[in-house]
Design a protein around this motif. Sequence first.
Motif, PDB file in Angstrom:
ATOM      1  N   ASN A 134       3.118  -3.101   1.189  1.00 12.57           N
ATOM      2  CA  ASN A 134       2.766  -3.660   2.494  1.00 12.57           C
ATOM      3  C   ASN A 134       3.898  -4.585   2.924  1.00 12.57           C
ATOM      4  O   ASN A 134       4.922  -4.698   2.238  1.00 12.57           O
ATOM      5  CB  ASN A 134       1.426  -4.394   2.426  1.00 12.57           C
ATOM      6  CG  ASN A 134       1.382  -5.406   1.281  1.00 12.57           C
ATOM      7  OD1 ASN A 134       2.409  -5.995   0.929  1.00 12.57           O
ATOM      8  ND2 ASN A 134       0.204  -5.613   0.705  1.00 12.57           N
ATOM      9  N   MET A 137       6.720   1.805   2.792  1.00 11.42           N
ATOM     10  CA  MET A 137       5.438   1.562   3.461  1.00 11.42           C
ATOM     11  C   MET A 137       4.553   2.811   3.455  1.00 11.42           C
ATOM     12  O   MET A 137       3.339   2.722   3.657  1.00 11.42           O
ATOM     13  CB  MET A 137       5.669   1.081   4.893  1.00 11.42           C
ATOM     14  CG  MET A 137       6.231  -0.320   4.993  1.00 11.42           C
ATOM     15  SD  MET A 137       5.066  -1.600   4.492  1.00 11.42           S
ATOM     16  CE  MET A 137       3.909  -1.559   5.881  1.00 11.42           C
ATOM     17  N   ARG A 148       3.322   3.204   7.943  1.00  7.96           N
ATOM     18  CA  ARG A 148       2.282   2.825   6.992  1.00  7.96           C
ATOM     19  C   ARG A 148       1.380   4.015   6.639  1.00  7.96           C
ATOM     20  O   ARG A 148       0.852   4.697   7.513  1.00  7.96           O
ATOM     21  CB  ARG A 148       1.441   1.708   7.597  1.00  7.96           C
ATOM     22  CG  ARG A 148       0.483   1.025   6.644  1.00  7.96           C
ATOM     23  CD  ARG A 148      -0.429   0.082   7.428  1.00  7.96           C
ATOM     24  NE  ARG A 148       0.323  -0.849   8.253  1.00  7.96           N
ATOM     25  CZ  ARG A 148       0.726  -2.041   7.829  1.00  7.96           C
ATOM     26  NH1 ARG A 148       0.452  -2.441   6.606  1.00  7.96           N
ATOM     27  NH2 ARG A 148       1.394  -2.842   8.650  1.00  7.96           N
TER      28      ARG A 148
END
Length: 235
Positions: free
Chosen positions: A114, A151, A103
């Motif tokens: 996401n 991500m 992320r």
Amino acid sequence: MELLKVESLSVSYGISRVLHDVSLTVKRGELVSLVGRNGVGKSTTMRGIMGLTLPRSGSIIWKGQEILRRAPHRNARDGLGYVPEDRRVFSRLTVWENLDVARLPAPEGMSPWNEERVFDLFPDLKVFRDRQGGLLSGGQQQMLTIARTLMGNPELLLLDEPSEGIAPIVVAAIEKKIYELKALGLSIVLAEQNLDFVLALSDRCYVLEKGCIVYTGSSDDLRHNTEIQGRYLHI
């Protein structure tokens, strides 16, 4: 405007020179393919752009800035996303953990990727979100690798041989997902030897042979150029 501009990129492994003055450009929202047989330098070009392989010489301009030999983690934070040929799934981590570890924040003005968004793109991953990555099928691992890279909220996706070693029905599914990413406006560089796969997705193609660019043209031009196909792309 050019998002990525590679000029005269050369790479050597020891005394063996494997890339010879490779030049290519990618515009924002464009899907550009590097196509050729195994061992012609496609993956080396991708790794050189990402910073995983140190070029001998040349120039890599990313969003107007020279990034030749810049560290891969800096390139990732600056919007380059790399999907490796060998997938590199974290086999003992779950699908969700594989996604979470990659992320990164989205650039200003960009719709962020996401879990919810990647699960919408790859519904199978939602079903197996608590399964270890090493227990997924080859096709599911390929989807996970693409999702994990997303991500990081890349502006340019470097896809290295996404159809390699995958059943035809799964290749068709991945082709559809890449097309959806392109339709969202994501810029993509695709390294691939599956010509049908390339022609179905690409705006422009660069054909490599022995580390050199031997042909540049639109996908339509390459589709009808039987001489180039016969000389450089058919086994």
